[in-house]
Design an enzyme around this catalytic site. Structure first.
Site, PDB file in Angstrom:
ATOM      1  N   GLU A 196     -18.394   4.815  -1.072  1.00  0.00           N
ATOM      2  CA  GLU A 196     -17.363   4.201  -2.234  1.00  0.00           C
ATOM      3  C   GLU A 196     -18.368   4.159  -3.521  1.00  0.00           C
ATOM      4  OE1 GLU A 196     -16.083   3.253   1.784  1.00  0.00           O
ATOM      5  OE2 GLU A 196     -17.853   2.975   1.000  1.00  0.00           O
ATOM      6  N   ASP A 240      -8.158  -5.907  12.118  1.00  0.00           N
ATOM      7  CA  ASP A 240      -9.583  -5.468  11.898  1.00  0.00           C
ATOM      8  C   ASP A 240     -10.511  -6.293  11.468  1.00  0.00           C
ATOM      9  OD1 ASP A 240      -8.483  -2.781  11.568  1.00  0.00           O
ATOM     10  OD2 ASP A 240      -8.569  -2.807   9.635  1.00  0.00           O
ATOM     11  N   HIS A 251      -5.309  -3.252   1.804  1.00  0.00           N
ATOM     12  CA  HIS A 251      -5.803  -4.002   2.983  1.00  0.00           C
ATOM     13  C   HIS A 251      -6.543  -4.962   2.616  1.00  0.00           C
ATOM     14  CE1 HIS A 251      -4.785  -0.043   4.667  1.00  0.00           C
ATOM     15  NE2 HIS A 251      -5.031  -0.506   5.757  1.00  0.00           N
ATOM     16  N   ARG A 254       0.782  -1.479   0.097  1.00  0.00           N
ATOM     17  CA  ARG A 254       0.035  -0.017  -0.151  1.00  0.00           C
ATOM     18  C   ARG A 254       0.963   1.429  -0.021  1.00  0.00           C
ATOM     19  NH1 ARG A 254      -1.961   1.544   6.145  1.00  0.00           N
ATOM     20  NH2 ARG A 254      -0.524   0.677   7.356  1.00  0.00           N
ATOM     21  N   PHE A 271     -14.188  -2.669   0.404  1.00  0.00           N
ATOM     22  CA  PHE A 271     -15.301  -1.639  -0.133  1.00  0.00           C
ATOM     23  C   PHE A 271     -15.007  -1.682  -1.852  1.00  0.00           C
ATOM     24  CE2 PHE A 271     -14.031   0.316   4.104  1.00  0.00           C
ATOM     25  CZ  PHE A 271     -14.748  -0.669   4.804  1.00  0.00           C
ATOM     26  N   ARG A 288      -1.373  -4.640   3.782  1.00  0.00           N
ATOM     27  CA  ARG A 288      -1.185  -3.645   4.646  1.00  0.00           C
ATOM     28  C   ARG A 288       0.110  -4.171   5.469  1.00  0.00           C
ATOM     29  NH1 ARG A 288      -5.060  -3.322  10.325  1.00  0.00           N
ATOM     30  NH2 ARG A 288      -3.749  -1.447  11.408  1.00  0.00           N
TER      31      ARG A 288
END
Length: 313
Positions: A58, A117, A109, A10, A83, A167
């Site tokens: 999004e 998460d 991610h 990322r 998303f 990530r």
């Protein structure tokens, strides 16, 4: 292995956008209130007039990008994979894929290495979803060098591209002077005669380490990096099947519809070969430290080597 500092892809994404932004005035970056996490903040700081924060919307961001692409711009959508591929699937399919617009989707991610998460954010289905969209290119780079090259290649490609980033910081493996990134072309990282290990993304480094472990057990493993899931390098896969007669795929994704599924389709149609898919076995992820999750789901070098030995036995 390289002595370069490990880096999350990322981070590479954000750095590549900054590089491109200096060269290409028609590049526009869109984010959904996650510029700090997706690392597009570096682009926003340098080019505030070419960065659009669409807020936590999004699907709307996807439509905005589609519209911008019809006006001569090359938009990069940026948000978490859950998303980008999940929440916005209908808009990606109908507003970008169906008219085959020149929009790039930077999905960060991805996979269980998102860590704490948890399952709601650990997208394990995105490759399957995106590669099913007609005309969509799907790229899952293995390290910093490859991720930056992939972003540049995606910009140069005329059509929709899905880019998958992680990530977790991972070691650099593609820093050799002769490294060349080409959409749709796999990379042979290690030669071998007994088995072929085909990996993608974060799992490429772990697979190389697993090959070293297997070598100590007398198993000579060939390692191939498939960074482009679609279009996939059929020639390299078929040549590997011809050479070793035994294929394993390794991915931080569900074994359904991802790299394993794509390779299975090639082999079943053109050269039936024994295949084992190593990935997440039709379950959701869970919350926990990224490296511990990779170990639990047997996607680290130890787990990969163990599975290969078990299957060969």
């Amino acid at each position: 292995m390289s002595e370069l500092k490990p880096m999350a892809t990322r981070e590479s994404y954000g750095n590549a956008l900054l590089e491109l932004g200096k060269e290409q005035e028609n590049l526009i970056v869109l984010d959904a209130d996650l510029a700090a996490a997706t690392k597009t903040g570096v682009f926003r700081k340098a080019f505030p007039d070419r960065h659009i924060d669409c807020g936590i919307a999004e699907a709307n961001m996807t439509g905005v990008a589609a519209g911008l692409s019809t006006c001569g711009f090359v938009p990069f959508i940026s948000t978490f994979a859950m998303f980008a591929a999940g929440r916005s699937y209908e808009q990606v399919r109908n507003s970008i894929g169906y008219p085959h617009l020149n929009v790039k989707i930077g999905a960060t991610h991805a996979g269980i290495s998102v860590g704490e998460d948890g399952a709601s954010h650990q997208c394990l289905e995105d490759i399957a979803l995106m590669r099913a969209i007609p005309g969509m290119v799907v790229i899952n780079p293995a390290d910093d060098v490859e991720a930056r090259a992939a972003v540049h290649a995606a910009y140069a490609y005329d059509g929709p591209v899905y880019l998958r980033f992680g990530r977790l910081a991972i070691p650099v493996i593609n820093d050799s002077p002769d490294y060349k990134f080409e959409i749709g072309k796999g990379v042979l990282l290690r030669d071998g005669k007994d088995v072929t290990l085909i990996a993608t993304g974060l799992c490429v480094y772990e697979t190389l380490c697993a090959a070293d472990m297997l070598s100590e057990k007398g198993i000579d493993a060939q390692v191939i990096n498939i960074h482009t899931i679609k279009p996939i390098d059929e020639d390299m896969i078929l040549a590997a099947a011809e050479k070793t007669g035994r294929i394993f795929t390794i991915e931080e994704h569900s074994i359904i519809g991802g790299l394993g599924g794509a390779v299975a389709e090639v082999l079943s149609e053109k050269r039936p070969t024994k295949l084992t898919r190593i990935g997440v076995n039709d379950v959701f992820g869970e919350s926990g430290p990224a490296k511990e999750l990779l170990h639990k789901y047997k996607l680290d070098a130890e787990g990969i080597a163990e599975r290969v030995q078990k299957e060969l036995a």
